[in-house]
Each structure stands twice: as C-alpha cells, then as structure tokens.
Design an enzyme around this catalytic site. Structure first.
Site, PDB file in Angstrom:
ATOM      1  N   LYS A 118       0.828  -1.212   0.000  1.00  9.87           N
ATOM      2  CA  LYS A 118       0.000   0.000   0.000  1.00  9.87           C
ATOM      3  C   LYS A 118       0.861   1.260   0.000  1.00  9.87           C
ATOM      4  O   LYS A 118       0.447   2.291  -0.524  1.00  9.87           O
ATOM      5  CB  LYS A 118      -0.924  -0.004   1.215  1.00  9.87           C
ATOM      6  N   LYS A 160      -2.478   1.199   8.921  1.00 12.70           N
ATOM      7  CA  LYS A 160      -2.741   0.101   7.979  1.00 12.70           C
ATOM      8  C   LYS A 160      -1.472  -0.693   7.736  1.00 12.70           C
ATOM      9  O   LYS A 160      -0.406  -0.093   7.571  1.00 12.70           O
ATOM     10  CB  LYS A 160      -3.135   0.659   6.611  1.00 12.70           C
ATOM     11  N   GLY A 166      -8.018  -7.548   3.210  1.00 16.65           N
ATOM     12  CA  GLY A 166      -9.105  -8.149   3.993  1.00 16.65           C
ATOM     13  C   GLY A 166      -9.320  -7.481   5.343  1.00 16.65           C
ATOM     14  O   GLY A 166      -9.865  -8.074   6.263  1.00 16.65           O
ATOM     15  N   GLY A 167      -8.899  -6.222   5.461  1.00 12.97           N
ATOM     16  CA  GLY A 167      -9.122  -5.482   6.709  1.00 12.97           C
ATOM     17  C   GLY A 167      -8.201  -5.910   7.844  1.00 12.97           C
ATOM     18  O   GLY A 167      -8.335  -5.429   8.967  1.00 12.97           O
ATOM     19  N   HIS A 210     -17.079   3.600   0.458  1.00 11.28           N
ATOM     20  CA  HIS A 210     -16.095   2.831  -0.300  1.00 11.28           C
ATOM     21  C   HIS A 210     -16.698   2.616  -1.687  1.00 11.28           C
ATOM     22  O   HIS A 210     -17.682   1.911  -1.827  1.00 11.28           O
ATOM     23  CB  HIS A 210     -15.839   1.489   0.400  1.00 11.28           C
ATOM     24  N   HIS A 237     -13.859  -3.733   8.888  1.00 11.31           N
ATOM     25  CA  HIS A 237     -13.282  -3.198   7.647  1.00 11.31           C
ATOM     26  C   HIS A 237     -13.375  -4.201   6.508  1.00 11.31           C
ATOM     27  O   HIS A 237     -12.597  -4.159   5.563  1.00 11.31           O
ATOM     28  CB  HIS A 237     -11.812  -2.794   7.825  1.00 11.31           C
ATOM     29  N   GLU A 277      -9.780   0.929  -5.736  1.00 10.66           N
ATOM     30  CA  GLU A 277     -10.675   1.285  -4.628  1.00 10.66           C
ATOM     31  C   GLU A 277     -10.462   2.742  -4.232  1.00 10.66           C
ATOM     32  O   GLU A 277      -9.325   3.188  -4.072  1.00 10.66           O
ATOM     33  CB  GLU A 277     -10.382   0.392  -3.423  1.00 10.66           C
ATOM     34  N   ARG A 294      -6.423  -8.449  -8.939  1.00  8.51           N
ATOM     35  CA  ARG A 294      -7.016  -9.792  -9.062  1.00  8.51           C
ATOM     36  C   ARG A 294      -8.519  -9.636  -9.236  1.00  8.51           C
ATOM     37  O   ARG A 294      -9.036  -8.520  -9.224  1.00  8.51           O
ATOM     38  CB  ARG A 294      -6.745 -10.579  -7.780  1.00  8.51           C
TER      39      ARG A 294
HETATM   40  P1  ADP Z   1      -7.803  -3.953   2.824  1.00  9.88           P
HETATM   41  O1  ADP Z   1      -6.787  -4.074   1.736  1.00  9.88           O
HETATM   42  O2  ADP Z   1      -7.374  -4.618   4.094  1.00  9.88           O
HETATM   43  O3  ADP Z   1      -9.178  -4.331   2.371  1.00  9.88           O
HETATM   44  P2  ADP Z   1      -8.310  -1.104   2.416  1.00  9.88           P
HETATM   45  O4  ADP Z   1      -7.206  -0.132   2.343  1.00  9.88           O
HETATM   46  O5  ADP Z   1      -8.950  -1.511   1.132  1.00  9.88           O
HETATM   47  O6  ADP Z   1      -7.804  -2.403   3.199  1.00  9.88           O
HETATM   48  O7  ADP Z   1      -9.417  -0.569   3.399  1.00  9.88           O
HETATM   49  C1  ADP Z   1     -10.498  -1.365   3.853  1.00  9.88           C
HETATM   50  C2  ADP Z   1     -11.627  -0.485   4.351  1.00  9.88           C
HETATM   51  O8  ADP Z   1     -11.208   0.317   5.453  1.00  9.88           O
HETATM   52  C3  ADP Z   1     -12.133   0.500   3.327  1.00  9.88           C
HETATM   53  O9  ADP Z   1     -13.087  -0.068   2.501  1.00  9.88           O
HETATM   54  C4  ADP Z   1     -12.717   1.601   4.190  1.00  9.88           C
HETATM   55  O10 ADP Z   1     -14.001   1.242   4.648  1.00  9.88           O
HETATM   56  C5  ADP Z   1     -11.815   1.603   5.381  1.00  9.88           C
HETATM   57  N1  ADP Z   1     -10.780   2.632   5.223  1.00  9.88           N
HETATM   58  C6  ADP Z   1      -9.591   2.517   4.606  1.00  9.88           C
HETATM   59  N2  ADP Z   1      -8.900   3.664   4.651  1.00  9.88           N
HETATM   60  C7  ADP Z   1      -9.669   4.552   5.327  1.00  9.88           C
HETATM   61  C8  ADP Z   1      -9.512   5.918   5.741  1.00  9.88           C
HETATM   62  N3  ADP Z   1      -8.414   6.610   5.481  1.00  9.88           N
HETATM   63  N4  ADP Z   1     -10.527   6.483   6.419  1.00  9.88           N
HETATM   64  C9  ADP Z   1     -11.651   5.804   6.707  1.00  9.88           C
HETATM   65  N5  ADP Z   1     -11.852   4.522   6.367  1.00  9.88           N
HETATM   66  C10 ADP Z   1     -10.881   3.886   5.686  1.00  9.88           C
END
Ligand code: ADP
Length: 664
Positions: A118, A160, A166-167, A210, A237, A277, A294
């Site tokens: 990321k 993060k 996957g959150g 999202h 998440h 995303e 993917r």
């Molecule tokens: P993963 O790769 O683990 O799925 P993501 O970066 O796609 O992680 O984020 C997963 C979810 O977390 C997003 O869909 C959103 O709901 C929340 N999220 C991510 N970044 C932010 C942020 N900066 N502020 C608020 N929510 C966030």
C-alpha cells in the site's frame, strides 16, 4: 481460445468453482488442486482432474508454490488462475509461473508488486496525479516517528499494514493515548497475516463511502472501466454488502472516478481485470485507497449489470485476445446487490464460527438470483480457511426491487451447524439507512447486531401473519358475550421481539377481527385469510384499504417481506420469564483459535474492561476483556495454546477483595 486449453485453478471454495464454470463454458480442461481436508470438496468434484498438494497446514498447502508448479507441469496446464486470496497477489508466484512457461491469469508481476504494497502504491498514484488520502507512507517505522506523523496528520488516524488485505492489520487510533496500543496490535496482526509489520498512516475519514471501479485492460493497450460498485457496508473493515452501480453518483462523478481508475492502470502498465478502490467523501471528493490486482469477491454484481463474464475476459486477455468493445459499448442495466454469508457470530464482535454444516438449503434459483458457494450439508467449516460460506447475488430493474429480492432470498436460506450472519444481513437490508442509500463505511456500527428496532406499524401485520400460520397459541374462548353474535371471543398474550426490543401484546380475537393492545396503544384490524401460506391481508378499523402482507415463517422467526421488511420473533407469555438476560460468561473462549498473548498473571487485580489475553483466529485478533473488577485466580491457557470455542480460559473472583467467587 488460442493458447490456453488446460487451466489450473490454484484455489478452493466458491471461487475455484466459479472460475471452473466459465472455463468449462469456454471448452477448457480444468485442473484442481486440493489440501487433504478438501479431498471431497465441490471444487475437486467439479474439475476434470484434481491433484493433491501438501503443506505445513491446509492453508499452507494452497500457498505451496513448489507443489502447485509441480502439479501444473505434470498436468500440462497452459495457464494458472489464482482466484482471490492465497497466491493471487503474490508477485513471486506470478514470476515463477511465467518462468515455467505457463500463463498467469492476472497482471504482470511488477504491477502486482508495486500495488501489493500500500505504501509504494500510494507513492505511485501520487506521481500519476491520482488523489490519495493524506497520511504517511515512509520507510522510518520507529514508534516515535510514527507517533509524530500521526500528530501531524491529526487524529483520528488509521494505521494500515502496508502489505494488508481483507481489513487485517488495520486499527483506528482515536487519540495520542490510543496510538501505542493500536500500533502494536496492527503490527502484530500484520506480521502474523502477511509476514511484515510495516505500516502506513492515513487520516481516518469517519464519514466516507467505499466506491471502487472495475477495470479490464488487455495486452494491446485498451483499458476500460466496467462501472463502479459501492462496498461501504463493512464489518471489521471487510465488505458484507456490495452493489453495482454505486447509488446516487452523478454521471460526472462516475466518469471522473472511472477515468481516474484508468489513469491508475495506465501508470503501472496494468493488464487483465483489476479494481481501483476509492474513498468517497460527502463532498464528492474521492481518494485512491488501493488497487486489487485480481478478481474481487464482489465481481458478480458488475457481471450482472454489465452482462460481461469477467472471468471469461480474464482468460481471453491472458490468451492475448484484444477487448473487442470500447468504453461506449459498456452499458449497465438495472441494479445488483451481493450479500456475503459468513460463518460468524454477529453478537460476539463477528468472531468466526466453526463446525460441521448439518443442513444447507438455498432458495430456489430463478432469473435474477445467483448463489455462488461451495458448501453443502456435511461440509466442515474449520478455522483454517476464510469463514465466507456463500455469496448471494440479485439483479433487478431497480435498487428497491433488488433489496426486496435479496431479503426474500436470504430468508429462504437455511444454514445449520454453525452460526451465520444471515439475520444480520436481513436486518441491514431492512434499515432505512440502507434502503435510502445513505451509505458509509460505519453503517454496521450505526446498526449493530441485536439493536434492530421494530416499527409499531409492523405489529398488526406480524400478528396477522402469525394467525394465518396458526402460530399463536389460542386458549379456550374467554366467554361468549350474550349480546354479541355467536362468534366466540378469544384472548391471548405473547411477545414480539426484534433484537433487543420487545413488545408484550394482548390480542383479542373475534372471528376475523383483532383488537391488539401494547404499552398504551391499541389497534383494531380485520384479517382476510389466504388459501396459501406466506400471504394474508389486513385492513385497519378506520380504513378502507386492504394491505397485502407477505412473509416467511421459520422456527419462531417471522420474516415480513411486504408491505415492509422486518424480522420478528415471538414467544408466549408463559415463557417471558425463561428469557433470561444473564450476561455471557466472560471466562470462556468466544471462538476457536490460538492464544497469542497473555497480559495478566495469576493474582493480578483486574478492572472491568482490562484485556486479559488476546486470541487469534483466521488471522484476526480478539481481545478477551474482564467484564467486571476482580482478582485473577487461575489461568488455564498460555501463549501459543490452541483453544476451542467454549473452553475455560481463566477464573477470577469478583470484587476488589476477591471474596465473591465467580463460576466459570
Ligand atoms: P484492505 O486491503 O485490508 O481491504 P483497504 O485499504 O482496502 O484495506 O481498506 C479497507 C476499508 O477500510 C475500506 O473499505 C474503508 O471502509 C476503510 N478505510 C480505509 N482507509 C480509510 C480511511 N483513510 N478512512 C476511513 N476509512 C478507511
């Protein structure tokens, strides 16, 4: 297909089956791999040939690159489709596949590598002029530097895992005081799930959606966006309801996001299907979050509205075929929603639930309904694999129609042997927030499990349905009124509940007329019985309209689908007392998994809310907290122990002096 005739699917479960469905449609020979516990699994039975693979664990088998490549070579595979999860975003694997002279169904390895992290992905997108969430994605990972950056960004801050997905490895720190614990937990989860504890920081946007864009890019320079999806409804998440198109976006915003996604793809020379995303703020500002290199779990909603088979296009692109259509040819129709059905315990922070499925019943398939799954009665849901059991996808002319159709389909689904989120999904669909498309990523927090409210207007409809179904216990006639007709009068008392809300009702029945009393309200209505189960009509005393009520009844649960969506359970008065609300025993393991950290020792005083130990299952951490103050008497487990749901973890005596002993 020109080059690909035999394809190995390096995955299991519903996604392996889904890929094979399209491969068969295209006339390809399919090769499955399986870990020992999956020997009889649906994906194994569906494949033209199935090869066992070994590994340090069942999950480890599906991650065993050597074994998978060996099978691919022996079986003469021309291509490998990695599905999602497992090796799907592993650049080394993609490289090794290509080196072995086999086609990898996905983007080039360097694009996977660049987007897999990321931190580097954000840096690349900033360089390409795509807006990103303000934050820190630097190399210096010292806690002091991270805290300093968090302060600069301003709280709340989201931590993060750079390698995350996957959150997992994602924690919100609300304040400076929260930061050290949140950082430690995110790093530990990240290390455990991804083998790296590198993190990045982002400004946490509390009210955002999202929204993601589906891309198809061929190897001949064509990059198209195939519409967008809203995946804001998430717990931990992680997405649980996804829909296409994202509701309420202006055409201009849709096009701007689609074009930004194509810019992302071009910046990294992306080929094959992928997803960009974004977080979408209430002011329509959108920020890049990540690229998933993917097929996404939620790809079926895009397939429904676009009419395209995304797996087919993944395979055709891997076969070097150019996309034969243009951006203008991509036309979307109707509305699609997907619900992910998980083996989990919504009331216990959505912890996974394991066990053997004793009964699995799907709704009858019909146009507009698709169920992607690979489970059946007898399937063992273990802690080794992701707890997603199935995806239910509906496609209808409008969003409202899709919601109703999905609600009904979920109501006709029965899964026994493990706990599931089925009721919770129905509850979410029935909320005004979801129905009115007021979507944001904290919607599940706003509507937590067990907190559903019952609208009073639903009560007469529910009572009529229960009477039609013969589900209300009707005692002997009260007495026959001398001056009334010969119709006997009955009276019965019962409780209707939705989540934490209970209505104690008294119903007086005279023929088809019902007089209902609850709290200080009263409602009189007439019922028109129906010949078939599932339908009844109701007319309020002062009104002239008959309202049709549609419902499904399963084991003490009534699911109304018309005129409103609601889930109601009922009990007779005699059992009110039995409805004990004793708190759950906090000394028992809430799930099967591993003890990864024990924070307290025998003899320690604990305050309510103190974390005693941290458990982990399916790569997610769960803190076990004391529900009240006391003294820790015995610890039955230590770090590294594997535990089963319901196992006793510790005992503690209540109160500061520990006099009052707890049962465990
Ligand atoms: P993963 O790769 O683990 O799925 P993501 O970066 O796609 O992680 O984020 C997963 C979810 O977390 C997003 O869909 C959103 O709901 C929340 N999220 C991510 N970044 C932010 C942020 N900066 N502020 C608020 N929510 C966030």
């Amino acid at each position: 297909m020109q080059h690909i005739k035999r394809i190995l699917v390096a995955n299991r479960g519903e996604i392996a089956c889904r890929i094979m469905r399209t491969a068969h449609k295209l006339g390809l020979r399919t090769i499955a791999i399986y870990a020992e516990p999956d020997a009889q699994a649906p994906h194994v039975r569906m494949a033209d040939e199935a090869w066992p693979i070994e590994g340090p664990s069942p999950t480890g088998a599906y991650l065993n690159m050597d074994a998978i490549l060996e099978v691919a070579e022996k079986a003469g595979a021309h291509a490998i489709h990695p599905g999602y999860g497992f090796l799907s975003e592993n650049a080394d694997f993609a490289r090794r596949v290509i080196k072995a002279g086999i086609r990898f169904v996905g983007p080039r390895p360097d694009a996977i590598e660049q987007m897999g992290d990321k931190s580097t992905a954000k840096a690349a997108m900033e360089a390409a002029g795509v807006p990103t969430v303000p934050g820190y994605h630097g190399e210096d990972q010292s806690p002091d530097r991270l805290l300093e950056e968090a302060r600069r960004i301003g709280f709340p801050v989201l931590i993060k895992a750079s390698a995350g997905g996957g959150g997992k490895g994602m924690k919100v720190a609300e304040s400076v005081a929260d930061f050290p614990d949140a950082l430690e937990s995110a790093q530990r989860e990240a290390l455990n799930a991804f083998g790296s504890n590198h993190v990045l920081l982002e400004k946490y946007l509390p009210v955002a959606r999202h929204v993601e864009v589906q891309l198809l890019c061929d190897a001949h320079g064509h990059a198209l966006y195939i519409g967008d999806r809203d995946c804001s409804v998430q717990r931990r998440h992680q997405k649980i309801l996804e829909e296409a198109p994202a509701p309420g976006l202006s055409d201009a915003l849709r096009a701007a996001m689609g074009e930004a996604a194509v810019r992302c793809a071009r910046a990294i020379g992306y080929v094959n299907a992928g997803t960009v995303e974004f977080l979408l703020g209430p002011d329509d500002a959108f920020y890049f979050m990540e690229v998933n290199t993917r097929l996404q779990v939620e790809h079926p909603v895009t397939e429904c509205v676009s009419g395209l088979d995304l797996v087919e296009w993944q395979l055709r692109i891997a076969d070097d075929q150019p996309l034969p259509f243009t951006q203008d040819d991509v036309q979307l129709q109707g509305h699609a929603i997907e619900a992910r059905i998980y083996a989990e315990q919504p009331a216990k922070a959505f912890l996974p639930s394991t066990g053997r499925l004793t009964q699995v019943v799907w709704p009858e398939t019909s146009a507009g309904l698709r169920v992607d799954h690979a489970v059946e009665s007898g399937t063992e849901v273990s802690a080794w694999f992701d707890p997603m059991l199935a995806k239910m996808i509906v496609h209808a002319p409008s969003r409202d129609a899709a919601i109703n159709r999905l609600f009904e389909a979920l109501c006709h689904t029965r899964i026994e042997g493990v706990q599931t989120n089925l009721d919770y999904l129905c509850h979410l669909l029935a909320t005004d927030t979801f129905r009115e498309a007021r979507l944001h990523t904290r919607l599940c927090e706003e509507h937590p499990p067990g907190k559903q409210r019952l609208q009073e207007a639903v009560l007469p409809h529910a009572v009529a349905a229960l009477l039609q179904e013969g589900r209300l216990q009707i005692p002997r006639p009260l007495r026959q009124w001398a001056w009334s007709s010969n119709t006997p009068i009955y009276e019965t008392c019962f409780t209707l509940s939705a989540g934490d809300e209970h209505f104690h009702l008294n119903a007086r029945l005279e023929g088809d007329t019902v007089s209902l009393r609850w709290r200080d309200a009263q409602h009189c209505f007439q019922i028109r019985w129906s010949e078939t189960s599932g339908k009844v009509s109701v007319r309020a005393a002062q009104e002239n309209v008959w309202r049709n009520v549609s419902y499904v009844y399963t084991e003490h649960t009534l699911i109304l689908t018309e005129p409103e969506l609601a889930i109601v359970s009922h009990q007779h008065q005699t059992s009110w007392e039995a409805d004990s609300t004793a708190p759950e025993n906090d000394t028992l393991a809430p799930m099967s998994g591993t003890v990864i950290k024990v924070l307290k020792s025998t003899g320690d005083t604990v305050e309510a809310g103190d974390t005693i130990m941290i458990l982990e299952a399916m790569k997610m951490e769960h803190p076990v907290r004391a529900s009240h103050e006391g003294i820790l008497e015995k610890l039955f487990v230590s770090e590294g122990n594997t535990i089963r749901e319901g196992q006793s973890l510790f005992t503690y005596a209540s109160g500061k002096d520990g006099k009052e002993k707890d049962d465990d």
